[in-house]
Enzyme design. Structure first.
Site, PDB file in Angstrom:
ATOM      1  N   ASP A  13       0.815  -1.208  -0.131  1.00  0.00           N
ATOM      2  CA  ASP A  13       0.125  -0.135  -0.056  1.00  0.00           C
ATOM      3  C   ASP A  13       0.736   1.152  -0.124  1.00  0.00           C
ATOM      4  OD1 ASP A  13      -2.444  -1.486   0.364  1.00  0.00           O
ATOM      5  OD2 ASP A  13      -1.831  -1.861   2.418  1.00  0.00           O
ATOM      6  N   LYS A  16       2.419   2.215  -5.325  1.00  0.00           N
ATOM      7  CA  LYS A  16       2.904   1.621  -6.457  1.00  0.00           C
ATOM      8  C   LYS A  16       2.445   2.087  -7.691  1.00  0.00           C
ATOM      9  CE  LYS A  16       2.942  -2.725  -4.512  1.00  0.00           C
ATOM     10  NZ  LYS A  16       2.624  -2.123  -3.149  1.00  0.00           N
ATOM     11  N   GLY A  40      -4.494  -3.838  -4.029  1.00  0.00           N
ATOM     12  CA  GLY A  40      -4.939  -3.088  -5.260  1.00  0.00           C
ATOM     13  C   GLY A  40      -3.967  -1.864  -5.290  1.00  0.00           C
ATOM     14  N   HIS A  41      -3.989  -1.302  -6.594  1.00  0.00           N
ATOM     15  CA  HIS A  41      -3.417   0.151  -6.593  1.00  0.00           C
ATOM     16  C   HIS A  41      -4.375   1.038  -7.094  1.00  0.00           C
ATOM     17  CE1 HIS A  41       0.180  -2.522  -6.793  1.00  0.00           C
ATOM     18  NE2 HIS A  41       0.233  -2.800  -7.896  1.00  0.00           N
ATOM     19  N   GLN A 223       1.634  -6.046  -2.957  1.00  0.00           N
ATOM     20  CA  GLN A 223       2.067  -6.236  -1.832  1.00  0.00           C
ATOM     21  C   GLN A 223       3.544  -5.291  -1.669  1.00  0.00           C
ATOM     22  OE1 GLN A 223       0.996  -9.568  -3.014  1.00  0.00           O
ATOM     23  NE2 GLN A 223      -1.027  -8.982  -2.332  1.00  0.00           N
TER      24      GLN A 223
END
Length: 427
Positions: A13, A16, A40-41, A223
């Site tokens: 988190d 990225k 998630g991004h 991650q």
């Protein structure tokens, strides 16, 4: 032209998606090399926010070919829903490539993930319940279902029968759940074959040819370093390798073809799920970081645990990944603090420890040793050069760079695509 790796240097988190998007216009391929839809991004372009779970962040850049590598585990229903969602918003997904060797998440993986986590009670890991861990376990146990199996119904049936022979025994006798029918899963997954077929390719060959042709390839991890199954805070980790070594195995690109490894690190620290977290805050500062930073999981919706910057973790990320650069994100969240603590070492059993302890038990008992830096009150979201920042913010960056072991080559000062200070170009 060599490849570069972009990965999380904390517990995930870190931002990225923003970093990948920044590089998107200067690379030809963006490859997601591990993980599943358990992360998630978030990418902000103008007034539009995009939450990506399985698709590489590069899918938002029109000139990039996005690739889901062999190291990813794919829930086909989730992937197709994500593709549909982007198409409805005018994003072209037709260039997506999916490795024929990527493994699939099935309904029995999701079921086992959820019931086994509940079964653990207070000892739970903090899994998202999306079947990622069981899918990777089947991969290692050599009973996994791969993307290529969708195109051979007899092989798919054979593999499902073999897997469900054991899974149903566990579901019925251990967890008191009903069995899962082979025909039901087979029917659902055969429907995915024709839909996914245009995307499926020998991505290892394609990426090798691209590099030989002088194309730039960006390898994107999910991650973060401290969630790596080998190098993270085991057992409170993910089921794959987000570290730089995972970029090679999860994409099929050899290490000699990588010349830069960029670690994304927040100006503070967060983590989701269970496990040790030395700088975690349980006071008003922790709540303020959570609120100002919008620290809610993109995929899970869970509130993130928040704490101050942890330098031993950053140094550890440099070591295990061979980081050449840091991308510091969310510096703007620290606006307004009079003093900003930075963890420079730990106290463990009365002794000062400079580096991340090898013993998990020691890490659980680690207490942060802080140095305090002067804060700032000026709004920094419009800064585009290092010199635009207040002196105290510049001093904070310089201090983090000195104690972390790699240069801070880019600094995020807001969520927008253009809210980044580039100190040193990555490409």
């Amino acid at each position: 032209m060599p490849a570069l790796v972009l990965l999380g240097a904390q517990w995930g988190d870190e931002g990225k998606g923003k970093a990948t998007d920044l590089l998107g216009d200067r690379v030809d391929y963006v490859v997601r090399y591990q993980g599943g839809n358990n992360a998630g991004h978030t990418v902000v372009i103008g007034d539009q926010k995009y939450a990506l779970h399985l698709l590489p962040s590069g899918i938002l850049s029109p000139n990039v070919i996005p690739v889901i590598g062999n190291g990813v585990v794919i829930d086909p229903g989730v992937l197709l829903e994500e593709i549909r969602g982007l198409n409805e918003r005018g994003i072209d997904t037709s260039k997506l490539l999916i490795s024929t060797n990527a493994h699939l998440i099935t309904p029995y993986h999701r079921t086992i993930d959820k019931v086994s986590e509940r079964f653990l009670g207070k000892s739970k890991i903090g899994t998202t319940g999306r079947g990622i861990g069981p899918a990777y376990a089947d991969k290692i146990n050599r009973i996994g279902i791969r993307v290529q199996d969708l195109f051979d119904p007899s092989i798919l049936r054979q593999k499902l029968e073999g897997a469900l022979h054991d899974k149903n025994q566990i579901l019925i006798k251990v967890f008191n759940r009903k069995n899962i029918e082979v025909e039901e899963v087979l029917e659902e997954y055969l429907k995915y074959a024709d839909i996914l077929r245009p995307y499926v390719a020998d991505t290892v060959l394609i990426l090798d040819q691209a590099l030989k042709a002088g194309k730039r390839v960006l390898l994107e991890g999910s991650q973060g370093t401290l969630l790596d199954v080998d190098h993270g805070t085991y057992p409170f980790v993910t089921s794959s390798n987000p570290t730089a070594g995972g970029a090679c195995t999860g994409s099929g690109i050899g290490p000699t073809k990588i010349d830069r490894v960029i670690g994304i690190v927040k100006a503070y620290t967060t983590r989701v799920g269970s496990g040790p977290f030395p700088t975690e805050l349980f006071d008003e500062d922790g709540e303020a970081l959570r609120r100002i930073g919008g620290e809610i999981g993109v995929t899970t919706g869970r509130a993130r645990r928040c704490g101050w910057f942890d330098a031993p973790i950053a140094r550890y990320a440099v070591r295990v990944n061979g980081l050449t650069d840091f991308f510091l994100t969310k510096l703007d969240v620290l606006n307004g603090w009079e003093k900003i603590p930075v963890c420079v070492a730990y106290e463990i059993d009365g002794k000062r420890v400079e580096e991340l302890p090898a013993s998990q038990s020691d890490f659980h008992h680690a207490k942060p040793i802080y140095e305090y830096l002067a804060g700032w009150t000026e709004d920094i979201t419009s800064a585009r050069k290092l010199s635009d920042l207040p002196k105290n913010a510049q001093d904070y960056i310089a201090f983090l760079e000195k104690i972390s072991g790699a240069p801070m080559s880019a600094i995020g000062v807001g969520p927008g695509r253009d809210q980044t200070i580039v100190v040193k170009e990555f490409i």
